[in-house]
Design a protein around this motif. Structure first.
Motif, mmCIF file in Angstrom:
data_model
loop_
_atom_site.group_PDB
_atom_site.id
_atom_site.type_symbol
_atom_site.label_atom_id
_atom_site.label_comp_id
_atom_site.label_asym_id
_atom_site.label_seq_id
_atom_site.Cartn_x
_atom_site.Cartn_y
_atom_site.Cartn_z
ATOM 1 N N LEU A 1 -6.119 19.443 -13.650
ATOM 2 C CA LEU A 1 -5.680 19.912 -12.336
ATOM 3 C C LEU A 1 -6.538 19.310 -11.226
ATOM 4 N N CYS A 2 -7.849 19.299 -11.437
ATOM 5 C CA CYS A 2 -8.743 18.741 -10.417
ATOM 6 C C CYS A 2 -8.506 17.245 -10.243
ATOM 7 N N PHE A 3 -8.316 16.521 -11.340
ATOM 8 C CA PHE A 3 -8.063 15.089 -11.248
ATOM 9 C C PHE A 3 -6.718 14.816 -10.576
ATOM 10 N N GLY A 4 -5.709 15.622 -10.867
ATOM 11 C CA GLY A 4 -4.421 15.469 -10.204
ATOM 12 C C GLY A 4 -4.514 15.727 -8.715
ATOM 13 N N ARG A 5 -5.267 16.747 -8.335
ATOM 14 C CA ARG A 5 -5.462 17.024 -6.907
ATOM 15 C C ARG A 5 -6.235 15.901 -6.223
ATOM 16 N N LEU A 6 -7.198 15.318 -6.946
ATOM 17 C CA LEU A 6 -7.945 14.182 -6.399
ATOM 18 C C LEU A 6 -7.007 13.001 -6.142
ATOM 19 N N LEU A 7 -6.117 12.737 -7.084
ATOM 20 C CA LEU A 7 -5.169 11.643 -6.907
ATOM 21 C C LEU A 7 -4.206 11.904 -5.748
ATOM 22 N N VAL A 8 -3.786 13.144 -5.591
ATOM 23 C CA VAL A 8 -2.925 13.486 -4.449
ATOM 24 C C VAL A 8 -3.678 13.258 -3.142
ATOM 25 N N GLY A 9 -4.948 13.601 -3.110
ATOM 26 C CA GLY A 9 -5.757 13.369 -1.912
ATOM 27 C C GLY A 9 -5.915 11.898 -1.584
ATOM 28 N N VAL B 1 1.236 9.191 -6.118
ATOM 29 C CA VAL B 1 1.788 10.542 -5.977
ATOM 30 C C VAL B 1 2.645 10.906 -7.183
ATOM 31 N N ILE B 2 3.442 9.977 -7.672
ATOM 32 C CA ILE B 2 4.286 10.252 -8.833
ATOM 33 C C ILE B 2 3.433 10.518 -10.063
ATOM 34 N N LEU B 3 2.412 9.689 -10.272
ATOM 35 C CA LEU B 3 1.529 9.897 -11.427
ATOM 36 C C LEU B 3 0.765 11.217 -11.329
ATOM 37 N N SER B 4 0.282 11.521 -10.134
ATOM 38 C CA SER B 4 -0.457 12.770 -9.988
ATOM 39 C C SER B 4 0.457 13.982 -10.128
ATOM 40 N N SER B 5 1.705 13.882 -9.675
ATOM 41 C CA SER B 5 2.644 14.986 -9.859
ATOM 42 C C SER B 5 2.928 15.217 -11.333
ATOM 43 N N LEU C 1 0.821 -1.210 0.000
ATOM 44 C CA LEU C 1 0.000 0.000 0.000
ATOM 45 C C LEU C 1 0.858 1.264 0.000
ATOM 46 N N MET C 2 1.997 1.225 0.692
ATOM 47 C CA MET C 2 2.894 2.384 0.663
ATOM 48 C C MET C 2 3.485 2.579 -0.732
ATOM 49 N N MET C 3 3.814 1.493 -1.402
ATOM 50 C CA MET C 3 4.309 1.604 -2.772
ATOM 51 C C MET C 3 3.215 2.116 -3.699
ATOM 52 N N LEU C 4 1.981 1.662 -3.492
ATOM 53 C CA LEU C 4 0.857 2.158 -4.296
ATOM 54 C C LEU C 4 0.670 3.652 -4.084
ATOM 55 N N SER C 5 0.794 4.086 -2.842
ATOM 56 C CA SER C 5 0.690 5.517 -2.546
ATOM 57 C C SER C 5 1.788 6.301 -3.245
#
Length: 120
Positions: free
Chosen positions: A31-39, A15-19, A7-11
């Motif tokens: 931008l909204c989808f990226g922020r959703l993924l960061v959340g 984060v890398i994909l959303s960045s 799960l930590m690797m998935l997180s």
């Protein structure tokens, strides 16, 4: 413990994909989808890290370590609001100033990738 590491690797991957999505976004939808993924990644990290810390901590420190994680998260949120209030009077929120700071998410992604490969 194996599930927590996955799960930590998935997180980290989220984060890398959303960045990368936030860096390359040209529309508000991206931008909204990226922020959703960061959340989502922050939610995963916030729920997994205390369990991991409790599994590696000594018995007499479990309560303190479990409590301090959430305490430090709220202190960080409060500190960021404080800094935001202090910086709102400055003219750094003009978009022309932030064009030179596009490298910050890239540096963050490189750090997360390094951590991901080191702690596999």
């Amino acid at each position: 413990k194996y599930g927590e590491n996955r799960l930590m690797m998935l997180s980290d991957i989220i984060v890398i994909l959303s960045s990368m999505l936030l860096i390359s976004s040209l529309s508000v939808t991206n931008l909204c989808f990226g922020r959703l993924l960061v959340g989502v990644a922050c939610g995963i990290s916030t729920s997994i890290i205390p369990r991991y810390l409790l599994s590696i901590s000594p018995q007499r420190w479990k309560g303190i370590i479990g409590s301090f994680h959430q305490l430090f998260i709220t202190i960080g949120i409060g500190f960021s609001f404080y800094i935001g209030q202090r910086l709102k009077d400055l003219d750094i929120f003009n978009i022309s100033h932030w064009k030179s700071y596009f490298f910050v998410p890239i540096i963050y992604s490189v750090i997360r990738l390094t951590i991901l490969f080191i702690f596999q």
